[in-house]
Scaffold this active site. Structure first.
Site, PDB file in Angstrom:
ATOM      1  N   GLY A 186      52.337  44.660  42.294  1.00  0.00           N
ATOM      2  CA  GLY A 186      51.014  45.007  41.784  1.00  0.00           C
ATOM      3  C   GLY A 186      50.967  46.155  40.787  1.00  0.00           C
ATOM      4  O   GLY A 186      50.192  46.126  39.840  1.00  0.00           O
ATOM      5  N   ASP A 206      48.637  49.600  42.792  1.00  0.00           N
ATOM      6  CA  ASP A 206      47.555  49.030  41.995  1.00  0.00           C
ATOM      7  C   ASP A 206      46.192  49.322  42.601  1.00  0.00           C
ATOM      8  O   ASP A 206      45.268  49.716  41.916  1.00  0.00           O
ATOM      9  CB  ASP A 206      47.757  47.505  41.803  1.00  0.00           C
ATOM     10  CG  ASP A 206      47.985  46.754  43.113  1.00  0.00           C
ATOM     11  OD1 ASP A 206      48.031  47.380  44.183  1.00  0.00           O
ATOM     12  OD2 ASP A 206      48.138  45.517  43.058  1.00  0.00           O
ATOM     13  N   ASP A 231      42.943  49.638  49.262  1.00  0.00           N
ATOM     14  CA  ASP A 231      41.947  48.772  49.885  1.00  0.00           C
ATOM     15  C   ASP A 231      41.780  49.234  51.341  1.00  0.00           C
ATOM     16  O   ASP A 231      41.089  50.211  51.592  1.00  0.00           O
ATOM     17  CB  ASP A 231      42.448  47.324  49.755  1.00  0.00           C
ATOM     18  CG  ASP A 231      41.450  46.296  50.252  1.00  0.00           C
ATOM     19  OD1 ASP A 231      40.254  46.566  50.219  1.00  0.00           O
ATOM     20  OD2 ASP A 231      41.880  45.206  50.681  1.00  0.00           O
ATOM     21  N   LYS A 270      38.914  50.722  46.405  1.00  0.00           N
ATOM     22  CA  LYS A 270      37.785  50.044  47.057  1.00  0.00           C
ATOM     23  C   LYS A 270      37.403  50.893  48.260  1.00  0.00           C
ATOM     24  O   LYS A 270      37.909  50.676  49.367  1.00  0.00           O
ATOM     25  CB  LYS A 270      38.220  48.662  47.559  1.00  0.00           C
ATOM     26  CG  LYS A 270      38.246  47.561  46.544  1.00  0.00           C
ATOM     27  CD  LYS A 270      38.405  46.217  47.285  1.00  0.00           C
ATOM     28  CE  LYS A 270      39.140  45.203  46.449  1.00  0.00           C
ATOM     29  NZ  LYS A 270      39.552  44.018  47.218  1.00  0.00           N
ATOM     30  N   PHE A 276      37.202  40.727  45.484  1.00  0.00           N
ATOM     31  CA  PHE A 276      38.616  40.428  45.270  1.00  0.00           C
ATOM     32  C   PHE A 276      38.861  40.309  43.764  1.00  0.00           C
ATOM     33  O   PHE A 276      38.287  39.451  43.104  1.00  0.00           O
ATOM     34  CB  PHE A 276      39.046  39.147  45.986  1.00  0.00           C
ATOM     35  CG  PHE A 276      40.532  38.953  45.908  1.00  0.00           C
ATOM     36  CD1 PHE A 276      41.378  39.630  46.772  1.00  0.00           C
ATOM     37  CD2 PHE A 276      41.086  38.131  44.944  1.00  0.00           C
ATOM     38  CE1 PHE A 276      42.760  39.489  46.674  1.00  0.00           C
ATOM     39  CE2 PHE A 276      42.472  37.988  44.832  1.00  0.00           C
ATOM     40  CZ  PHE A 276      43.301  38.661  45.706  1.00  0.00           C
ATOM     41  N   VAL A 277      39.698  41.189  43.221  1.00  0.00           N
ATOM     42  CA  VAL A 277      39.892  41.237  41.773  1.00  0.00           C
ATOM     43  C   VAL A 277      41.310  40.825  41.380  1.00  0.00           C
ATOM     44  O   VAL A 277      42.247  40.948  42.178  1.00  0.00           O
ATOM     45  CB  VAL A 277      39.597  42.648  41.214  1.00  0.00           C
ATOM     46  CG1 VAL A 277      38.117  42.957  41.304  1.00  0.00           C
ATOM     47  CG2 VAL A 277      40.417  43.725  41.915  1.00  0.00           C
ATOM     48  N   ASP A 331      47.095  40.288  41.481  1.00  0.00           N
ATOM     49  CA  ASP A 331      47.314  38.845  41.473  1.00  0.00           C
ATOM     50  C   ASP A 331      46.491  38.131  42.527  1.00  0.00           C
ATOM     51  O   ASP A 331      45.993  38.723  43.472  1.00  0.00           O
ATOM     52  CB  ASP A 331      48.782  38.546  41.786  1.00  0.00           C
ATOM     53  CG  ASP A 331      49.114  38.805  43.256  1.00  0.00           C
ATOM     54  OD1 ASP A 331      48.810  39.906  43.752  1.00  0.00           O
ATOM     55  OD2 ASP A 331      49.646  37.883  43.920  1.00  0.00           O
ATOM     56  N   ARG A 346      48.403  38.179  36.889  1.00  0.00           N
ATOM     57  CA  ARG A 346      48.825  39.571  36.718  1.00  0.00           C
ATOM     58  C   ARG A 346      48.797  39.977  35.245  1.00  0.00           C
ATOM     59  O   ARG A 346      48.680  41.149  34.911  1.00  0.00           O
ATOM     60  CB  ARG A 346      50.244  39.777  37.260  1.00  0.00           C
ATOM     61  CG  ARG A 346      50.360  39.670  38.779  1.00  0.00           C
ATOM     62  CD  ARG A 346      51.668  40.292  39.247  1.00  0.00           C
ATOM     63  NE  ARG A 346      52.051  39.874  40.587  1.00  0.00           N
ATOM     64  CZ  ARG A 346      51.656  40.481  41.703  1.00  0.00           C
ATOM     65  NH1 ARG A 346      50.848  41.505  41.656  1.00  0.00           N
ATOM     66  NH2 ARG A 346      52.069  40.056  42.883  1.00  0.00           N
TER      67      ARG A 346
HETATM   68  P1  IMP Z   1      45.743  47.749  51.490  1.00  0.00           P
HETATM   69  O1  IMP Z   1      47.050  47.839  52.226  1.00  0.00           O
HETATM   70  O2  IMP Z   1      44.721  46.955  52.238  1.00  0.00           O
HETATM   71  O3  IMP Z   1      45.193  49.076  51.030  1.00  0.00           O
HETATM   72  O4  IMP Z   1      45.960  46.858  50.224  1.00  0.00           O
HETATM   73  C1  IMP Z   1      46.732  47.235  49.199  1.00  0.00           C
HETATM   74  C2  IMP Z   1      47.417  46.033  48.607  1.00  0.00           C
HETATM   75  O5  IMP Z   1      46.647  44.831  48.793  1.00  0.00           O
HETATM   76  C3  IMP Z   1      47.530  46.244  47.122  1.00  0.00           C
HETATM   77  O6  IMP Z   1      48.813  46.706  46.824  1.00  0.00           O
HETATM   78  C4  IMP Z   1      47.282  44.869  46.563  1.00  0.00           C
HETATM   79  O7  IMP Z   1      48.507  44.212  46.332  1.00  0.00           O
HETATM   80  C5  IMP Z   1      46.523  44.108  47.597  1.00  0.00           C
HETATM   81  N1  IMP Z   1      45.085  43.969  47.272  1.00  0.00           N
HETATM   82  C6  IMP Z   1      44.040  44.579  47.857  1.00  0.00           C
HETATM   83  N2  IMP Z   1      42.869  44.231  47.294  1.00  0.00           N
HETATM   84  C7  IMP Z   1      43.189  43.364  46.309  1.00  0.00           C
HETATM   85  C8  IMP Z   1      42.388  42.648  45.339  1.00  0.00           C
HETATM   86  O8  IMP Z   1      41.161  42.747  45.251  1.00  0.00           O
HETATM   87  N3  IMP Z   1      43.093  41.847  44.486  1.00  0.00           N
HETATM   88  C9  IMP Z   1      44.442  41.718  44.522  1.00  0.00           C
HETATM   89  N4  IMP Z   1      45.212  42.370  45.400  1.00  0.00           N
HETATM   90  C10 IMP Z   1      44.594  43.198  46.279  1.00  0.00           C
HETATM   91 MG    MG Z   2      50.310  45.177  45.660  1.00  0.00          MG
END
Ligand code: IMP
Ligand code: MG
Length: 191
Positions: A51, A107, A110, A138, A159-160, A166, A172
């Site tokens: 990402g 990237d 979340d 987010k 979701f982006v 991706d 990407r």
């Molecule tokens: P987290 O572990 O939930 O904070 O998510 C982080 C990872 O989830 C990032 O490195 C992204 O690869 C993926 N991710 C989270 N939200 C999105 C989205 O909206 N689009 C694409 N990938 C996302």
């Molecule tokens: Mg990622």
């Protein structure tokens, strides 16, 4: 007279949240912020891939401090728009981080699970300092206590894709960040 023209919206996007121009402008400021924070100190940059690929490549060209770069491959998605597993490290670091000033780049922040897991992993190797930088945040989705030191843009819970982000390894390469049309999320032919 010629004018700078935005590349048209990709046909698979329902909406653009961040344009290519906005990304470029923000990265120049972010690069300055990071350069001012580290000055002449060398930064050991760890990019969480795939990402953070595009973001890291463009951001580092705006950083004037000396830099070493490595990548760590982490994934928690399996062709879904919500994480389906706990983040897993697939390929680890090859450079030393002990007593180094480490800047961890992802990237998007979340739930916070990915960044906090990698943060803890690097912390066990005793870096001199450890900071984090994400392109997107987010805020409303956090499941673990985790904030980044440098943030590009705060976005709503959508979701982006694009600019490194991706869906099932696609999109990407889009120069902007946008929301995928709902009918293209989880299409059966990509299973
Ligand atoms: P987290 O572990 O939930 O904070 O998510 C982080 C990872 O989830 C990032 O490195 C992204 O690869 C993926 N991710 C989270 N939200 C999105 C989205 O909206 N689009 C694409 N990938 C996302
Ligand atoms: Mg990622």
């Amino acid at each position: 007279m010629t004018r700078a023209v935005e590349i048209p919206a990709h046909k698979d996007l329902e909406e653009i949240l961040v344009t290519e121009t906005q990304i470029g402008r923000r990265l120049r400021r972010l690069g300055r912020e990071i350069s001012e924070t580290y000055g002449e100190e060398e930064i050991t940059v760890i990019a969480i891939i795939n990402g953070a690929l595009l973001f890291t490549a463009d951001l580092l060209r705006q950083v004037t401090s000396p830099v070493r770069v490595d990548c760590i491959r982490v994934s928690s998605y399996r062709n879904e728009t919500r994480p389906v597993t706990e983040p897993e490290v697939f390929s680890s670091l090859t450079i030393d981080v002990e007593n180094r000033n480490v800047l961890l780049i992802d990237d998007i922040l979340d739930t916070g699970r990915t960044l906090s897991m990698v943060f803890r992993l690097i912390k066990t190797r005793n870096p001199a300092s450890l900071r984090t930088c994400v392109l997107l945040d987010k805020k409303g989705r956090r499941e673990v206590d985790c904030e980044a030191d440098f943030v590009g843009f705060t976005i709503p819970d959508r979701f982006v894709v694009g600019y490194g982000l991706d869906f099932a390894e696609r999109y990407r390469n889009l120069p902007c960040i946008g929301v995928l049309k709902p009918e293209l999320q989880n299409p059966p032919e990509w299973a």
